[in-house]
Design a protein around this motif. Structure first.
Motif, mmCIF file in Angstrom:
data_model
loop_
_atom_site.group_PDB
_atom_site.id
_atom_site.type_symbol
_atom_site.label_atom_id
_atom_site.label_comp_id
_atom_site.label_asym_id
_atom_site.label_seq_id
_atom_site.Cartn_x
_atom_site.Cartn_y
_atom_site.Cartn_z
ATOM 1 N N GLY A 13 34.860 25.914 41.681
ATOM 2 C CA GLY A 13 34.718 25.842 40.230
ATOM 3 C C GLY A 13 34.964 24.443 39.702
ATOM 4 O O GLY A 13 34.244 23.960 38.818
ATOM 5 N N ARG A 14 35.994 23.776 40.223
ATOM 6 C CA ARG A 14 36.284 22.405 39.775
ATOM 7 C C ARG A 14 35.164 21.451 40.197
ATOM 8 O O ARG A 14 34.788 20.550 39.443
ATOM 9 N N LEU A 15 34.609 21.666 41.385
ATOM 10 C CA LEU A 15 33.484 20.842 41.833
ATOM 11 C C LEU A 15 32.298 21.015 40.887
ATOM 12 O O LEU A 15 31.707 20.028 40.429
ATOM 13 N N LYS A 16 31.963 22.249 40.554
ATOM 14 C CA LYS A 16 30.837 22.512 39.645
ATOM 15 C C LYS A 16 31.105 21.918 38.265
ATOM 16 O O LYS A 16 30.193 21.375 37.626
ATOM 17 N N HIS A 17 32.338 22.004 37.795
ATOM 18 C CA HIS A 17 32.719 21.443 36.498
ATOM 19 C C HIS A 17 32.496 19.928 36.499
ATOM 20 O O HIS A 17 31.853 19.372 35.602
ATOM 21 N N GLY A 34 27.654 9.747 49.967
ATOM 22 C CA GLY A 34 27.354 9.367 51.341
ATOM 23 C C GLY A 34 27.648 10.481 52.341
ATOM 24 O O GLY A 34 28.068 10.222 53.473
ATOM 25 N N ILE A 35 27.420 11.725 51.916
ATOM 26 C CA ILE A 35 27.667 12.882 52.777
ATOM 27 C C ILE A 35 26.433 13.778 52.777
ATOM 28 O O ILE A 35 25.483 13.525 52.032
ATOM 29 N N SER A 36 26.471 14.832 53.578
ATOM 30 C CA SER A 36 25.317 15.723 53.632
ATOM 31 C C SER A 36 25.330 16.696 52.452
ATOM 32 O O SER A 36 26.397 17.068 51.943
ATOM 33 N N GLN A 37 24.145 17.099 52.047
ATOM 34 C CA GLN A 37 24.036 18.090 50.981
ATOM 35 C C GLN A 37 24.638 19.421 51.429
ATOM 36 O O GLN A 37 25.188 20.155 50.626
ATOM 37 N N SER A 51 37.479 20.415 53.481
ATOM 38 C CA SER A 51 36.608 19.350 53.970
ATOM 39 C C SER A 51 37.293 17.989 53.893
ATOM 40 O O SER A 51 37.967 17.658 52.924
ATOM 41 N N LYS A 52 37.085 17.211 54.946
ATOM 42 C CA LYS A 52 37.622 15.844 54.978
ATOM 43 C C LYS A 52 36.801 14.920 54.084
ATOM 44 O O LYS A 52 37.153 13.766 53.894
ATOM 45 N N LYS A 53 35.722 15.437 53.526
ATOM 46 C CA LYS A 53 34.841 14.650 52.663
ATOM 47 C C LYS A 53 35.255 14.722 51.191
ATOM 48 O O LYS A 53 34.650 14.068 50.348
ATOM 49 N N LEU A 54 36.272 15.503 50.872
ATOM 50 C CA LEU A 54 36.683 15.660 49.470
ATOM 51 C C LEU A 54 37.050 14.338 48.792
ATOM 52 O O LEU A 54 36.703 14.139 47.622
ATOM 53 N N PRO A 55 37.727 13.388 49.488
ATOM 54 C CA PRO A 55 37.992 12.103 48.826
ATOM 55 C C PRO A 55 36.714 11.366 48.404
ATOM 56 O O PRO A 55 36.663 10.748 47.336
ATOM 57 N N LEU A 56 35.677 11.445 49.249
ATOM 58 C CA LEU A 56 34.403 10.795 48.908
ATOM 59 C C LEU A 56 33.747 11.474 47.711
ATOM 60 O O LEU A 56 33.167 10.813 46.839
ATOM 61 N N ILE A 57 33.841 12.797 47.662
ATOM 62 C CA ILE A 57 33.260 13.557 46.548
ATOM 63 C C ILE A 57 33.999 13.240 45.257
ATOM 64 O O ILE A 57 33.383 12.995 44.214
ATOM 65 N N LEU A 68 40.721 17.646 41.958
ATOM 66 C CA LEU A 68 39.646 18.349 42.646
ATOM 67 C C LEU A 68 40.204 19.372 43.644
ATOM 68 O O LEU A 68 39.745 20.501 43.704
ATOM 69 N N THR A 69 41.230 18.986 44.392
ATOM 70 C CA THR A 69 41.744 19.876 45.431
ATOM 71 C C THR A 69 42.706 20.939 44.913
ATOM 72 O O THR A 69 42.743 22.042 45.439
ATOM 73 N N THR A 70 43.500 20.623 43.884
ATOM 74 C CA THR A 70 44.537 21.567 43.434
ATOM 75 C C THR A 70 44.398 22.017 41.986
ATOM 76 O O THR A 70 45.042 22.973 41.580
ATOM 77 N N GLY A 71 43.630 21.277 41.196
ATOM 78 C CA GLY A 71 43.528 21.590 39.770
ATOM 79 C C GLY A 71 44.618 20.938 38.944
ATOM 80 O O GLY A 71 44.692 21.127 37.728
#
Length: 190
Positions: A13-17, A34-37, A51-57, A68-71
Motif C-alpha cells: 500500500g505504501r509503495l502504491k501511495h 535500476g531494478i526489474s519490473q 526485498s534488498k531493492k527497497l532502498p533503491l525504490i 516505505l518499510t514500516t510506515g
C-alpha cells in the motif's frame, strides 16, 4: 471523483501511495530505480516484503526507507524536498508560486481536479500535490498541465508569457506580456 485512498499499513500500500504521488507506474519506477519490473510487481502485490531493492525504490520515489518499510512517518526525506533532493528557498518559492497559479487558473476555469486530469497523464494525487506545493512536475507533465489550463509552462513556472505577435510595417514583432497571477497583464514590451 475523489482522491484514491491507499492502505499505508502495508508495504504494498505504501509503495502504491508513493508511486501515485510520484506519477509513476511500475515500469518507469523500475527503470528509475535500476531494478526489474518483476521486483516492483512482486512488492506491489505483497509477495516480496523483504526485498534488498527497497532502498533503491525508496530513493527513486523520494521517500524515506523507514516510511516505505514500516510506515513510520514522515514519508518524505525532509519537509522541503522533492524527489529526495532538498530545495533551497528560491526553488521552494517557485514551487509555491506554481501551486498558486494552478489553483487560481483551475478555479477560474471551474475545473475539478478530475476534470483537470481528463485527457492528460496527470493523476488526481499529482494535481493535489502540485496545488499543495509538494510536487514539482517533470517537463512533459508540466506542459500537459499548462495546455489543459490554456497557458504556457513558462507562465505556470515563472509567471511570464510571451504570447503574441503584432504586424508592423510588414514585419512580425513579438509582444511580451508580463503576467501577475492575481492582476493579469502588467506591462507590454515591444
Amino acid at each position: 471523483m475523489g482522491t484514491t485512498k491507499h492502505d499505508d499499513s502495508t508495504l504494498a500500500g505504501r509503495l502504491k501511495h508513493a508511486m501515485a504521488l510520484a506519477g509513476l507506474t511500475q515500469e518507469p519506477l523500475a527503470l528509475r530505480a535500476g531494478i526489474s519490473q518483476t521486483t516492483v510487481t512482486d512488492i506491489a502485490r505483497g509477495r516480496n516484503a523483504t526485498s534488498k531493492k527497497l532502498p533503491l525504490i525508496a530513493k527513486a520515489l523520494g521517500v524515506r526507507l523507514d516510511w516505505l518499510t514500516t510506515g513510520q512517518p514522515p514519508m518524505r526525506l525532509d519537509a522541503t524536498s522533492t524527489g529526495g533532493v532538498p530545495l533551497d528557498e528560491e526553488d521552494r518559492a517557485a514551487m509555491l508560486d506554481l501551486a498558486e497559479r494552478v489553483v487560481i487558473l483551475r478555479d477560474k476555469l471551474g475545473f475539478s481536479v478530475a476534470q483537470l486530469c481528463r485527457g492528460t497523464t496527470l493523476t488526481p494525487a499529482e494535481i493535489e500535490a502540485v496545488e499543495d506545493g509538494r510536487l514539482w512536475l517533470g517537463p512533459a507533465k508540466l506542459d500537459a498541465l499548462a495546455t489543459k489550463l490554456g497557458t504556457s509552462a513558462d507562465w505556470l513556472v515563472r509567471g511570464l508569457a510571451f504570447d503574441s505577435y503584432e504586424m508592423r510595417d510588414g514585419d512580425h514583432h513579438l509582444i511580451r506580456t508580463i503576467h501577475d497571477v492575481a492582476k493579469g497583464p502588467l506591462r507590454r514590451e515591444v
